[in-house]
Structures are given as C-alpha cells and as structure tokens.
Design a protein around this motif. Structure first.
Motif, PDB file in Angstrom:
ATOM      1  N   MET A 194      35.885  40.912  30.667  1.00 12.56           N
ATOM      2  CA  MET A 194      35.751  40.389  29.308  1.00 12.56           C
ATOM      3  C   MET A 194      34.792  39.203  29.246  1.00 12.56           C
ATOM      4  N   VAL A 195      34.686  38.447  30.344  1.00 11.73           N
ATOM      5  CA  VAL A 195      33.825  37.258  30.330  1.00 11.73           C
ATOM      6  C   VAL A 195      32.419  37.559  30.834  1.00 11.73           C
ATOM      7  N   ARG A 196      32.115  38.844  31.011  1.00  4.93           N
ATOM      8  CA  ARG A 196      30.811  39.261  31.530  1.00  4.93           C
ATOM      9  C   ARG A 196      30.463  38.473  32.804  1.00  4.93           C
ATOM     10  N   PRO A 197      31.263  38.616  33.856  1.00  6.48           N
ATOM     11  CA  PRO A 197      31.087  37.795  35.050  1.00  6.48           C
ATOM     12  C   PRO A 197      29.868  38.178  35.870  1.00  6.48           C
ATOM     13  N   THR A 198      29.462  37.242  36.719  1.00  7.12           N
ATOM     14  CA  THR A 198      28.409  37.491  37.692  1.00  7.12           C
ATOM     15  C   THR A 198      28.997  38.054  38.973  1.00  7.12           C
ATOM     16  N   MET A 199      30.236  37.600  39.302  1.00  5.80           N
ATOM     17  CA  MET A 199      30.894  38.019  40.535  1.00  5.80           C
ATOM     18  C   MET A 199      32.369  38.257  40.277  1.00  5.80           C
ATOM     19  N   VAL A 200      32.891  39.319  40.901  1.00  7.16           N
ATOM     20  CA  VAL A 200      34.306  39.655  40.786  1.00  7.16           C
ATOM     21  C   VAL A 200      34.928  39.694  42.178  1.00  7.16           C
TER      22      VAL A 200
ATOM     23  N   GLY B  83      31.209  32.418  35.600  1.00  7.20           N
ATOM     24  CA  GLY B  83      30.949  33.808  35.949  1.00  7.20           C
ATOM     25  C   GLY B  83      31.639  34.295  37.203  1.00  7.20           C
ATOM     26  N   LEU B  84      32.602  33.533  37.731  1.00  3.47           N
ATOM     27  CA  LEU B  84      33.355  33.939  38.911  1.00  3.47           C
ATOM     28  C   LEU B  84      34.800  34.215  38.504  1.00  3.47           C
ATOM     29  N   VAL B  85      35.221  35.483  38.591  1.00  2.65           N
ATOM     30  CA  VAL B  85      36.574  35.865  38.202  1.00  2.65           C
ATOM     31  C   VAL B  85      37.222  36.659  39.331  1.00  2.65           C
ATOM     32  N   ARG B  86      38.558  36.801  39.258  1.00  4.89           N
ATOM     33  CA  ARG B  86      39.245  37.549  40.305  1.00  4.89           C
ATOM     34  C   ARG B  86      40.432  38.315  39.722  1.00  4.89           C
ATOM     35  N   THR B  87      40.850  39.335  40.475  1.00  7.79           N
ATOM     36  CA  THR B  87      42.081  40.050  40.171  1.00  7.79           C
ATOM     37  C   THR B  87      43.061  39.770  41.301  1.00  7.79           C
ATOM     38  N   PHE B  88      44.307  40.234  41.120  1.00  5.94           N
ATOM     39  CA  PHE B  88      45.358  39.934  42.085  1.00  5.94           C
ATOM     40  C   PHE B  88      45.929  41.208  42.682  1.00  5.94           C
TER      41      PHE B  88
ATOM     42  N   MET C 205      26.189  43.467  39.293  1.00  7.62           N
ATOM     43  CA  MET C 205      27.256  42.519  39.558  1.00  7.62           C
ATOM     44  C   MET C 205      27.514  42.408  41.058  1.00  7.62           C
ATOM     45  N   THR C 206      28.027  41.272  41.483  1.00  7.09           N
ATOM     46  CA  THR C 206      28.410  41.050  42.873  1.00  7.09           C
ATOM     47  C   THR C 206      29.917  41.265  42.997  1.00  7.09           C
ATOM     48  N   VAL C 207      30.320  42.047  43.997  1.00  2.00           N
ATOM     49  CA  VAL C 207      31.731  42.360  44.185  1.00  2.00           C
ATOM     50  C   VAL C 207      32.144  41.990  45.608  1.00  2.00           C
ATOM     51  N   CYS C 208      33.269  41.295  45.730  1.00  2.00           N
ATOM     52  CA  CYS C 208      33.877  41.047  47.037  1.00  2.00           C
ATOM     53  C   CYS C 208      35.339  41.452  46.918  1.00  2.00           C
TER      54      CYS C 208
ATOM     55  N   THR D  21      31.790  50.686  42.270  1.00  2.47           N
ATOM     56  CA  THR D  21      30.376  50.957  42.559  1.00  2.47           C
ATOM     57  C   THR D  21      29.521  50.841  41.297  1.00  2.47           C
ATOM     58  N   ASP D  22      30.101  51.172  40.146  1.00  2.00           N
ATOM     59  CA  ASP D  22      29.374  51.001  38.887  1.00  2.00           C
ATOM     60  C   ASP D  22      29.037  49.528  38.651  1.00  2.00           C
ATOM     61  N   LEU D  23      29.974  48.638  38.984  1.00  2.00           N
ATOM     62  CA  LEU D  23      29.731  47.204  38.799  1.00  2.00           C
ATOM     63  C   LEU D  23      28.522  46.760  39.606  1.00  2.00           C
ATOM     64  N   ARG D  24      28.454  47.208  40.860  1.00  2.00           N
ATOM     65  CA  ARG D  24      27.297  46.867  41.693  1.00  2.00           C
ATOM     66  C   ARG D  24      26.016  47.446  41.102  1.00  2.00           C
ATOM     67  N   ASP D  25      26.083  48.681  40.650  1.00  2.00           N
ATOM     68  CA  ASP D  25      24.891  49.328  40.110  1.00  2.00           C
ATOM     69  C   ASP D  25      24.390  48.624  38.850  1.00  2.00           C
ATOM     70  N   GLU D  26      25.297  47.910  38.188  1.00  2.00           N
ATOM     71  CA  GLU D  26      24.916  47.152  36.990  1.00  2.00           C
ATOM     72  C   GLU D  26      24.439  45.743  37.339  1.00  2.00           C
TER      73      GLU D  26
END
Length: 279
Positions: free
Chosen positions: A183-189, A96-101, A218-221, A211-216
């Motif tokens: 796509m993987v329904r992550p816990t944190m992005v 559940g831990l994914v990242r973008t670049f 999810m944890t965002v860093c 902000t939508d991710l947080r409201d749903e």
C-alpha cells in the motif's frame, strides 16, 4: 541470477554494485545470548535475496532490528544511501522499507478492505482538525481505496473485500499481508517466512507474486527454510548461523558451501548419534 550480481565473489560481506541496504557491526543480545552479530552485509537493489539458516540463527531478530520493530545494541545501517539506524517502523515505511511477519498480523474484526486502508501512510483524515473537514481528505481517501482494490484484485482477494479478515485462511492472510505491505509503494520488502503454513496451491501464487515484485524493480529479502523455494526464486543467498553471516553467494554455490552444510548439520554431523533438524 540478477545481472548485477554475476561475477561477485561468494564471500561474507562482499560489496555489491548497487546496495540498497547496508549493515555494519549490528549486534543484538538478550541477556548473555548474542542473537545477532553482523559485521557487514549489503543487499543488492532490485534483486531477491534469501536469508537462510537453522532455527535460532538470528534471521528474524535481524529483520526486527532493521525494520524498526526491535533495537540494536550496537551498529549502524543505511537505506538507499541515508542513515536509518534506530528509526521506528512507521518512519522506515515512509522511506520505503516495509516487512511482513511469520505470524500474520491481520485485524480480524475489521474487513479485508479496512485492513488494507490502515496500511496507507500520511492519511490527512487521521489529523484532529483535518478529520473534521471532509473536503480536506475525501479525495485522498478515494485514492487509497482505489489502490487497495487494485491490490486485492492482483492478489485474488477482491471477492473477500468486505469480509472480516478473521475469516481468511492462513494462506489468504499471507496474501493479505503482502498486499497490505504494498500500500505504501515500498522500495524494499522484508518477508519473514512467507511460505510458512501455506498450502501448495497458494505457495505457487506467493512465489509468483514475489518474482513479480522483483520484475517491477522492487528489492525483496526473505527468510525461508524451504530450500526448493530458495533455489527456485533467489538471485542471492545469505546464510546465518549463531547470529553471524557465515556464507553468501549464488544459490547453488551457497548450497554447496561447507560453512552452510556445517551450519545446518553441525560440524560433527558425520559422527554416529548426531541428529539433523532442518528447522
């Protein structure tokens, strides 16, 4: 501010009420240069945490280590209470831990939909024997495509579904990468400079998605240089300089922290002849 973070002391390494990611003694060096040396850092579950600092502070290197795209020389970290030190990127994605670049990683000669579908994990059709027996994977394939279409609609890319990903604008590629990460329904992005190179119109769209991710839940860093963005959407801010965490706290407190001002301007920024580069 996120309710769970209210009242915390603004000190480097401060414990959080419900940390999802906990980092201890993580070091990464390149030759004689220590790029990252983080003694202790906790990322609060369900909050938006901004990681700031001047160029060369070690932000992206820390992301690379924690997300399995680089190795640490020392240290350990846990995710959702489980030790994940040294785990590969695809194993972390399954957890559940994914990242973008910062520089988008689209496959330009595949369609937008195909880029999305590739991000799904545990695809039965990728196995040698199962791949020869469509009844074993067709149902899953339909579910993956449905999930991809839902995300493309959400990120306003449905009209580009069948186009080559290489035809997308820079901003659209950022949207595609964020959508693909979900796509993987992550816990944190982990988002590495999601606003870099994006025009103002798409910037507002990206901010809304974050902000939508947080409201749903999810944890965002995210790593960001634009302080207006940081101040606008962050619940908590962590500042790095020379590989170390020098300050953390609520956005306004961090912006006024002398250690943060020193990190961006240099300790002698008030002396004649010193130049300021905000990176």
């Amino acid at each position: 501010m996120h309710a769970d973070l209210a009242g915390l002391t603004a000190d480097p390494g401060v414990p959080k009420p419900d940390p999802l990611l906990v980092v201890d003694g993580v070091t990464r060096a390149f030759g004689g240069l220590v790029a990252v040396h983080v003694e202790h850092l906790e990322i609060q579950r369900g909050a938006i945490t901004a990681l700031i600092g001047p160029n060369g502070a070690g932000k992206s290197t820390l992301f690379n280590v924690l997300s399995g795209f680089d190795r640490a020389d020392a240290g350990r970290w846990t995710f959702d209470g489980a030790p994940v030190t040294g785990r590969s990127a695809h194993r972390l994605a399954r957890r559940g831990l994914v990242r973008t670049f910062q520089l988008t990683k689209t496959l330009g000669r595949l369609s937008v939909l195909e880029n999305m579908k590739l991000a799904a994990t545990g695809q039965r059709g990728e196995r040698l024997v199962a791949g020869l027996l469509p009844p074993l994977w067709l149902g899953q394939e339909r579910a993956i495509e449905q999930r991809a279409d839902e995300l493309l609609e959400r990120f306003r890319l449905a009209h580009m579904r069948d186009e080559y990903a290489g035809t997308l604008s820079g901003g659209q590629r950022k949207l595609l990468e964020m959508a693909r990460a979900l796509m993987v329904r992550p816990t944190m992005v982990l988002l590495d400079e999601p606003m870099a190179g994006v025009n103002p119109a798409l910037t507002q769209s990206l901010l809304s998605h974050i902000t939508d991710l947080r409201d749903e839940g999810m944890t965002v860093c995210f790593v960001e240089h634009d302080m207006d963005v940081v101040m606008g959407i962050s619940d908590w801010v962590v500042c790095m300089a020379e590989g170390e965490v020098v300050a953390e706290g609520p956005p306004r407190a961090v912006a006024q922290n002398p250690a943060v001002i020193d990190a961006y301007l240099g300790r002698h920024h008030d002396e004649p002849g010193t130049e300021y580069d905000d990176g």
